[in-house]
Write an enzyme that holds these catalytic residues in place. Sequence first.
Site, PDB file in Angstrom:
ATOM      1  N   ALA A  15      61.551  10.553  16.805  1.00 40.97           N
ATOM      2  CA  ALA A  15      62.451  10.234  17.910  1.00 40.97           C
ATOM      3  C   ALA A  15      63.611   9.361  17.437  1.00 40.97           C
ATOM      4  CB  ALA A  15      61.661   9.523  19.001  1.00 40.97           C
ATOM      5  N   ASP A 128      51.224   1.722  18.542  1.00 41.98           N
ATOM      6  CA  ASP A 128      51.208   3.192  18.618  1.00 41.98           C
ATOM      7  C   ASP A 128      50.076   3.760  17.757  1.00 41.98           C
ATOM      8  OD1 ASP A 128      52.102   5.693  19.435  1.00 41.98           O
ATOM      9  OD2 ASP A 128      53.722   5.801  17.973  1.00 41.98           O
TER      10      ASP A 128
HETATM   11  N1  LIG Z   1      54.415   6.482   3.611  1.00 40.04           N
HETATM   12  C1  LIG Z   1      54.218   7.741   3.978  1.00 40.04           C
HETATM   13  N2  LIG Z   1      53.600   8.619   3.147  1.00 40.04           N
HETATM   14  C2  LIG Z   1      53.390   9.907   3.521  1.00 40.04           C
HETATM   15  N3  LIG Z   1      53.779  10.429   4.700  1.00 40.04           N
HETATM   16  C3  LIG Z   1      54.408   9.609   5.575  1.00 40.04           C
HETATM   17  C4  LIG Z   1      54.655   8.226   5.261  1.00 40.04           C
HETATM   18  N4  LIG Z   1      55.298   7.659   6.315  1.00 40.04           N
HETATM   19  C5  LIG Z   1      55.428   8.639   7.241  1.00 40.04           C
HETATM   20  N5  LIG Z   1      54.896   9.803   6.806  1.00 40.04           N
HETATM   21  C6  LIG Z   1      54.856  11.087   7.531  1.00 40.04           C
HETATM   22  O1  LIG Z   1      55.930  11.150   8.443  1.00 40.04           O
HETATM   23  C7  LIG Z   1      55.444  11.245   9.790  1.00 40.04           C
HETATM   24  C8  LIG Z   1      56.322  10.413  10.711  1.00 40.04           C
HETATM   25  O2  LIG Z   1      56.322   9.052  10.310  1.00 40.04           O
HETATM   26  P1  LIG Z   1      56.366   7.859  11.377  1.00 40.04           P
HETATM   27  O3  LIG Z   1      55.258   8.061  12.328  1.00 40.04           O
HETATM   28  O4  LIG Z   1      56.476   6.575  10.638  1.00 40.04           O
HETATM   29  O5  LIG Z   1      57.791   8.166  12.038  1.00 40.04           O
HETATM   30  P2  LIG Z   1      58.288   8.156  13.544  1.00 40.04           P
HETATM   31  O6  LIG Z   1      59.766   8.303  13.518  1.00 40.04           O
HETATM   32  O7  LIG Z   1      57.758   6.986  14.234  1.00 40.04           O
HETATM   33  O8  LIG Z   1      57.739   9.455  14.108  1.00 40.04           O
HETATM   34  P3  LIG Z   1      57.338   9.723  15.612  1.00 40.04           P
HETATM   35  O9  LIG Z   1      58.522   9.288  16.453  1.00 40.04           O
HETATM   36  O10 LIG Z   1      57.065  11.199  15.601  1.00 40.04           O
HETATM   37  O11 LIG Z   1      56.103   8.864  15.811  1.00 40.04           O
HETATM   38  C9  LIG Z   1      54.002  10.764   9.718  1.00 40.04           C
HETATM   39  O12 LIG Z   1      53.206  11.326  10.726  1.00 40.04           O
HETATM   40  C10 LIG Z   1      53.584  11.217   8.335  1.00 40.04           C
HETATM   41  O13 LIG Z   1      53.206  12.575   8.347  1.00 40.04           O
HETATM   42 MG   LIG Z   2      54.706   8.240  14.248  1.00 43.13          MG
END
Ligand SMILES: Nc1ncnc2c1ncn2[C@@H]1O[C@H](COP(=O)(O)OP(=O)(O)OP(=O)(O)O)[C@@H](O)[C@H]1O
Ligand SMILES: [Mg+2]
Length: 224
Positions: A15, A128
């Site tokens: 998002a 979350d």
């Molecule tokens: N350090 C990491 N190593 C491997 N994969 C990662 C890592 N950080 C994030 N990801 C991947 O990227 C995805 C999204 O990361 P994150 O949840 O931090 O982002 P977000 O922008 O908050 O996403 P959302 O809004 O969908 O929750 C995770 O579900 C995971 O699959």
């Molecule tokens: Mg996430």
Amino acid sequence: MENEIVMEKVIHKGAEANLVYGHWFGKEVIFKHRIPKGYRIEQIDKMLRTKRTLNEGKALIRVKSYGINVPQVYEIDTKNSTIVMKHIKGQKLKDALKSLTNEQKVNILKNIGKNIAILHKNGHIHGDITTSNIILTNTEEIFIIDFGLHDYSDYIEDKSTDLHLFKRVLISSHGNDFCLCYEAFLEGYRNGYEPENIKECKEIIKNIKTIETRGRYVKKEDRI
Ligand SMILES: Nc1ncnc2c1ncn2[C@@H]1O[C@H](COP(=O)(O)OP(=O)(O)OP(=O)(O)O)[C@@H](O)[C@H]1O
Ligand SMILES: [Mg+2]
């Protein structure tokens, strides 16, 4: 080659942020880049992205110091609102859970519960806790990610709300495994507390029921 920053592949568009796989001075990393939102006034947008990047980066660094498995942060680049962190090889728990044995599920969920207890005891709220925000490695280690909604609090209510969200995720996404997983999670959570603060732990767990009752019986517009 070692001195390079290479963004290779967008692996997720969230998002607020794009998650990009790449290399950073020879290390395999994820760049979490908060992207500009055109609907916000430019200066406010920049300020929000900087603030949220800093909050998340700092939270990851702090909670790691308590022994919680989170990706190591290599750099917080506020100028580009980007966190550079270790790439964790594994699967989202959301996708991995169904192919595990019951014994594995119990061990993993207990471990998650223990990690969340350590977070809460130290005054951190994840904000979350979902099975998409937990990575399971092939050695069955778990990594908690996505501290974008992280906050600091010592209120019972905030800790119960954190647990309640996870409970709802287990019901909605992993209904068949709900009882097994939730019981194991709570057992791990309780075990993460010491005898001297077990009273607080019990209150937090008890308050989940209160939150649920409120959700069901209080009209939405009457909720505070
Ligand atoms: N350090 C990491 N190593 C491997 N994969 C990662 C890592 N950080 C994030 N990801 C991947 O990227 C995805 C999204 O990361 P994150 O949840 O931090 O982002 P977000 O922008 O908050 O996403 P959302 O809004 O969908 O929750 C995770 O579900 C995971 O699959
Ligand atoms: Mg996430």
